[in-house]
Design a protein around this motif. Sequence first.
Motif, short mmCIF file in Angstrom:
data_model
loop_
_atom_site.label_atom_id
_atom_site.label_comp_id
_atom_site.label_asym_id
_atom_site.label_seq_id
_atom_site.Cartn_x
_atom_site.Cartn_y
_atom_site.Cartn_z
N ALA A 1 -23.47 59.82 -1.29
CA ALA A 1 -24.25 60.13 -0.10
C ALA A 1 -25.36 61.12 -0.43
O ALA A 1 -26.51 60.94 -0.02
CB ALA A 1 -23.34 60.67 1.00
N GLU A 2 -25.03 62.18 -1.16
CA GLU A 2 -26.03 63.17 -1.55
C GLU A 2 -27.10 62.55 -2.44
O GLU A 2 -28.29 62.82 -2.27
CB GLU A 2 -25.36 64.35 -2.27
N ARG A 3 -26.68 61.74 -3.37
CA ARG A 3 -27.63 61.09 -4.29
C ARG A 3 -28.63 60.23 -3.51
O ARG A 3 -29.83 60.28 -3.75
CB ARG A 3 -26.86 60.25 -5.31
N SER A 4 -28.12 59.44 -2.58
CA SER A 4 -28.99 58.58 -1.79
C SER A 4 -29.97 59.40 -0.96
O SER A 4 -31.16 59.07 -0.89
CB SER A 4 -28.15 57.68 -0.88
N LEU A 5 -29.48 60.47 -0.36
CA LEU A 5 -30.36 61.33 0.43
C LEU A 5 -31.43 61.97 -0.45
O LEU A 5 -32.60 62.04 -0.07
CB LEU A 5 -29.55 62.43 1.12
N ARG A 6 -31.06 62.46 -1.60
CA ARG A 6 -32.03 63.10 -2.50
C ARG A 6 -33.08 62.08 -2.99
O ARG A 6 -34.25 62.41 -3.08
CB ARG A 6 -31.33 63.74 -3.68
N LYS B 1 -34.75 60.98 -17.77
CA LYS B 1 -33.61 61.01 -16.86
C LYS B 1 -33.30 62.45 -16.45
O LYS B 1 -33.02 62.73 -15.28
CB LYS B 1 -32.39 60.38 -17.54
N GLN B 2 -33.35 63.38 -17.39
CA GLN B 2 -33.10 64.79 -17.07
C GLN B 2 -34.17 65.35 -16.13
O GLN B 2 -33.85 66.08 -15.20
CB GLN B 2 -33.05 65.62 -18.36
N GLU B 3 -35.43 64.97 -16.36
CA GLU B 3 -36.50 65.42 -15.48
C GLU B 3 -36.30 64.87 -14.06
O GLU B 3 -36.52 65.58 -13.08
CB GLU B 3 -37.86 65.00 -16.03
N ARG B 4 -35.89 63.62 -13.96
CA ARG B 4 -35.64 63.00 -12.65
C ARG B 4 -34.51 63.73 -11.93
O ARG B 4 -34.59 63.98 -10.73
CB ARG B 4 -35.30 61.52 -12.85
N GLU B 5 -33.46 64.07 -12.67
CA GLU B 5 -32.33 64.79 -12.07
C GLU B 5 -32.77 66.18 -11.57
O GLU B 5 -32.34 66.63 -10.51
CB GLU B 5 -31.18 64.93 -13.06
N LYS B 6 -33.64 66.85 -12.32
CA LYS B 6 -34.15 68.16 -11.90
C LYS B 6 -34.96 68.03 -10.62
O LYS B 6 -34.84 68.85 -9.71
CB LYS B 6 -35.01 68.79 -13.00
N LYS C 1 -34.05 69.55 -6.61
CA LYS C 1 -34.92 70.40 -5.81
C LYS C 1 -35.01 69.96 -4.35
O LYS C 1 -35.38 70.75 -3.49
CB LYS C 1 -36.33 70.41 -6.41
N VAL C 2 -34.68 68.70 -4.07
CA VAL C 2 -34.78 68.18 -2.70
C VAL C 2 -33.68 68.81 -1.85
O VAL C 2 -32.51 68.82 -2.23
CB VAL C 2 -34.64 66.64 -2.69
N THR C 3 -34.07 69.36 -0.71
CA THR C 3 -33.09 69.97 0.19
C THR C 3 -32.56 68.91 1.15
O THR C 3 -33.33 68.10 1.70
CB THR C 3 -33.71 71.12 1.00
N ILE C 4 -31.26 68.91 1.32
CA ILE C 4 -30.63 67.97 2.24
C ILE C 4 -29.72 68.74 3.18
O ILE C 4 -29.22 69.82 2.84
CB ILE C 4 -29.85 66.88 1.48
N LYS C 5 -29.50 68.17 4.34
CA LYS C 5 -28.65 68.82 5.34
C LYS C 5 -27.22 68.34 5.21
O LYS C 5 -26.96 67.16 4.92
CB LYS C 5 -29.16 68.51 6.74
N LYS C 6 -26.31 69.26 5.45
CA LYS C 6 -24.88 68.95 5.36
C LYS C 6 -24.51 67.88 6.40
O LYS C 6 -23.73 66.98 6.12
CB LYS C 6 -24.06 70.22 5.58
N GLU C 7 -25.12 67.97 7.58
CA GLU C 7 -24.83 67.01 8.65
C GLU C 7 -25.27 65.60 8.24
O GLU C 7 -24.59 64.61 8.55
CB GLU C 7 -25.56 67.39 9.95
N ASP C 8 -26.41 65.50 7.53
CA ASP C 8 -26.90 64.20 7.07
C ASP C 8 -25.94 63.58 6.06
O ASP C 8 -25.65 62.39 6.11
CB ASP C 8 -28.30 64.34 6.47
#
Length: 120
Positions: free
Chosen positions: A100-105, A69-74, A78-85
């Motif tokens: 919203a951020e979790r789903s995007l990542r 779980k910790q590795e998955r969170e790391k 690392k995934v970059t997401i846009k504020k507008e998204d």
Amino acid sequence: AAEGDVDMDLEAEENCTGKPTEKPRKHDSGAADLEKVTDYAEEKEISSSNLETAMSVIGDRRSREQKAKQEREKELAKVTIKKEDVELIMGEMEINRVLAERSLREHMGNVVEALIALTD
């Protein structure tokens, strides 16, 4: 009076053996069901070594799950997401920023996939 005599004769013909007619029995599985429920299981003594082994296995499994779980969170961090998204998903789905951020990542920043996943 003649009709009453006929009714009496019919009843006498139906019960010609002289024994009272038996009522149909209702399903008598109550005793059988009770036997199933009250089956006695013999108690067995658990040795301390077996108990320690079982606890060790459980502890190892939990630690592996926690590490995964910790590795998955790391990886997700690392995934970059846009504020507008993020704002688009928050507005369209009426959810908070964290979700919203979790789903995007989880969908590598792909807005369309994230929205589809949230609608399912």
